[in-house]
Motif scaffolding. Sequence first.
Motif, PDB file in Angstrom:
ATOM      1  N   HIS A 134       8.632   0.253 -12.394  1.00 26.97           N
ATOM      2  CA  HIS A 134       7.610   0.030 -13.544  1.00 26.97           C
ATOM      3  C   HIS A 134       7.582  -1.238 -13.287  1.00 26.97           C
ATOM      4  CE1 HIS A 134       5.800   1.438 -17.682  1.00 26.97           C
ATOM      5  NE2 HIS A 134       5.626   0.243 -17.520  1.00 26.97           N
ATOM      6  N   TRP A 135       7.228  -1.952 -12.228  1.00 23.95           N
ATOM      7  CA  TRP A 135       6.643  -3.371 -11.898  1.00 23.95           C
ATOM      8  C   TRP A 135       7.549  -4.217 -11.684  1.00 23.95           C
ATOM      9  CZ3 TRP A 135       2.304  -3.597 -16.438  1.00 23.95           C
ATOM     10  CH2 TRP A 135       1.485  -2.444 -16.391  1.00 23.95           C
TER      11      TRP A 135
ATOM     12  N   ASN B  35       5.070   3.786 -11.653  1.00 22.95           N
ATOM     13  CA  ASN B  35       4.074   3.764 -13.000  1.00 22.95           C
ATOM     14  C   ASN B  35       2.740   2.898 -12.658  1.00 22.95           C
ATOM     15  OD1 ASN B  35       3.823   3.884 -15.995  1.00 22.95           O
ATOM     16  ND2 ASN B  35       3.653   1.686 -15.452  1.00 22.95           N
ATOM     17  N   GLU B  36       1.704   3.346 -12.916  1.00 17.17           N
ATOM     18  CA  GLU B  36       0.470   2.762 -12.863  1.00 17.17           C
ATOM     19  C   GLU B  36       0.370   1.810 -11.666  1.00 17.17           C
ATOM     20  OE1 GLU B  36      -0.615   0.678 -16.462  1.00 17.17           O
ATOM     21  OE2 GLU B  36      -0.494   2.772 -17.694  1.00 17.17           O
TER      22      GLU B  36
ATOM     23  N   ASN C  74      -1.314   8.300 -18.000  1.00 12.85           N
ATOM     24  CA  ASN C  74      -1.013   7.035 -18.914  1.00 12.85           C
ATOM     25  C   ASN C  74      -2.516   6.946 -19.587  1.00 12.85           C
ATOM     26  OD1 ASN C  74       1.615   6.952 -18.150  1.00 12.85           O
ATOM     27  ND2 ASN C  74       1.363   4.640 -17.637  1.00 12.85           N
TER      28      ASN C  74
ATOM     29  N   TRP D 193      -9.239  -2.891 -27.078  1.00  9.53           N
ATOM     30  CA  TRP D 193      -9.435  -1.286 -26.117  1.00  9.53           C
ATOM     31  C   TRP D 193     -10.045  -0.761 -27.170  1.00  9.53           C
ATOM     32  CZ3 TRP D 193      -3.823  -0.219 -24.336  1.00  9.53           C
ATOM     33  CH2 TRP D 193      -3.353  -1.347 -23.196  1.00  9.53           C
TER      34      TRP D 193
ATOM     35  N   TRP E 160       3.816   5.738 -26.416  1.00  5.91           N
ATOM     36  CA  TRP E 160       4.016   4.298 -25.982  1.00  5.91           C
ATOM     37  C   TRP E 160       3.905   3.667 -27.198  1.00  5.91           C
ATOM     38  CZ3 TRP E 160       6.128   2.265 -21.927  1.00  5.91           C
ATOM     39  CH2 TRP E 160       6.375   0.833 -21.850  1.00  5.91           C
TER      40      TRP E 160
ATOM     41  N   TRP F 264       3.900  -7.759 -21.631  1.00  6.84           N
ATOM     42  CA  TRP F 264       3.466  -8.456 -20.368  1.00  6.84           C
ATOM     43  C   TRP F 264       2.766  -9.738 -20.750  1.00  6.84           C
ATOM     44  CZ3 TRP F 264       6.565  -5.778 -16.799  1.00  6.84           C
ATOM     45  CH2 TRP F 264       6.703  -4.923 -17.225  1.00  6.84           C
TER      46      TRP F 264
ATOM     47  N   PHE G 190       3.632  -2.314 -30.036  1.00 12.99           N
ATOM     48  CA  PHE G 190       3.231  -0.771 -29.763  1.00 12.99           C
ATOM     49  C   PHE G 190       4.199   0.103 -30.342  1.00 12.99           C
ATOM     50  CE2 PHE G 190       0.206  -2.552 -26.253  1.00 12.99           C
ATOM     51  CZ  PHE G 190      -0.521  -1.304 -26.422  1.00 12.99           C
TER      52      PHE G 190
HETATM   53  C1  NOJ Z   1       0.713   0.610 -19.536  1.00 14.45           C
HETATM   54  C2  NOJ Z   1       2.113   0.220 -19.147  1.00 14.45           C
HETATM   55  O1  NOJ Z   1       2.526   1.293 -18.281  1.00 14.45           O
HETATM   56  C3  NOJ Z   1       3.104  -0.412 -20.187  1.00 14.45           C
HETATM   57  O2  NOJ Z   1       4.095  -1.160 -19.601  1.00 14.45           O
HETATM   58  C4  NOJ Z   1       2.101  -1.154 -21.011  1.00 14.45           C
HETATM   59  O3  NOJ Z   1       2.904  -1.969 -21.958  1.00 14.45           O
HETATM   60  C5  NOJ Z   1       1.406  -0.102 -21.918  1.00 14.45           C
HETATM   61  N1  NOJ Z   1       0.491   0.437 -20.823  1.00 14.45           N
HETATM   62  C6  NOJ Z   1       0.431  -0.996 -22.990  1.00 14.45           C
HETATM   63  O4  NOJ Z   1      -0.399  -1.934 -22.405  1.00 14.45           O
END
Ligand code: NOJ
Length: 448
Positions: A118-119, A162-163, A299, A327, A400, A408, A416
């Motif tokens: 995850h990044w 992830n993503e 996601n 969003w 989430w 980030w 969240f």
């Molecule tokens: C996608 C990401 O995977 C997560 O790290 C991020 O905090 C949430 N969406 C909300 O932006």
Amino acid sequence: MGFPKDFMWGAASAAYQIEGAYREDGKGPGIWDVAVGKPGLIPFGETGNVACDHYHRFREDVAMMKEMGLKYYRFSISWPRVMPNGVGEINQKGFEFYTNLIDELIAKGIEPMVTLFHWNFPYALQKKGGWFNDASPDWFAEYTKQVVDRLSDRVKYWITINEPQVFLGSGYGRGNFPPFITGSLTEQFLLVHHVLLAHAKAVQIIRNHAKVTPIIGMAPTGPCFVPEDDSEEALERARQESFDFDKDFALFSNSLYADPVFLGDYPDRAYEIFEEATNIIKPAELSLISQPLDFYGANIYYSLAKPVEAGYPANCYQGNPKTPMGWPIVPEVMYYAPKFLYERYKKPILITENGIAGFDFVHMDGKVHDPYRIDYTRRYLLQLKKAAEEGVEVAGYMHWSVMDNFEWLQGYDKRFGLAYVDYQTGRRILKDSAYWYKEVIERNGENL
Ligand code: NOJ
């Protein structure tokens, strides 16, 4: 009718966003640890150095998850925490943390779901070119093997990556995320290909070495178009648009990643845009990439919609409802995205993320009232339920996020969580939404 009996209810997080302890007990730096120091990058110079201090408070956090009634908890392993240089040396202390976390979850009856990446890519490997390097799939495979050897006796659910849309699209396409690179089209394709090879090698390792029969997927995101009216033509247009892309949007698309993984080849559009693709792909790599998976992790937060109103981005119009992230609120995406993804890829859909940021605060009664989060989640879950009732295999829903965390580049203002985190004291408070979600879980969504 409604959600299937064994529907997986849970919540999610990611290592860098909650753990803190950024250079404790032998952890190596990741690209986010390094990037957060960049002047002006993040409001107020905020970092994930301490974050929610979950590294030290995980027992309290697991107790909180139990109180929320979670059945599953999706979290990620920090690659540089367990392998400070990305490959080679193992940090036993790092593994000890995850071992203890997993034991604690199991003791409380919560099923762990591990995301491998995850990044926060190891900085030591970034210096060797990161995902550009031909060896990167093998680096990821080595890391995966170490994790599987130590944790697969208790972990059954695995998510490789992830993503990729975001860490490649923003990190290597637009260049506004670490490692801040704006790659040429050929470079962009090379990156996608390496990440998919890494994913595939990880899947092979998990399948071949896991001690408990594994259930494996990945967690992409991607655009979903919602039809603009009830006509068949609009439905078909939305379906097509959800899997198409142009060169500026390629890295953010669904099909660039999911077609090779689930259908065995890149979409035609990829070969048109990335002229070097056929030279980059070596024989047998496409069959390697399409390792069978058990579910499609998605996601899902918002959608794109047509027609575009002059002067606005694709999914916006004057006064449209938006979250504090900016969003658009489009609950129907939670019906159409699972439907389109299921039709095309024919795998059970696991919602690996969905939620809403707020500017939550503690009210005078000491509680955190977040009616908008309840309303948002309810609307989205009702759409997911509709998809399930119409025959889409929907495996579960991971909200989430389990707690407020480091968002980030946006830092800490956008919250969240189902649990509020007071970053001054470390105190957690379950928000109203957490109590509401607990009831949803208990009643398998019948009270929505
Ligand atoms: C996608 C990401 O995977 C997560 O790290 C991020 O905090 C949430 N969406 C909300 O932006």
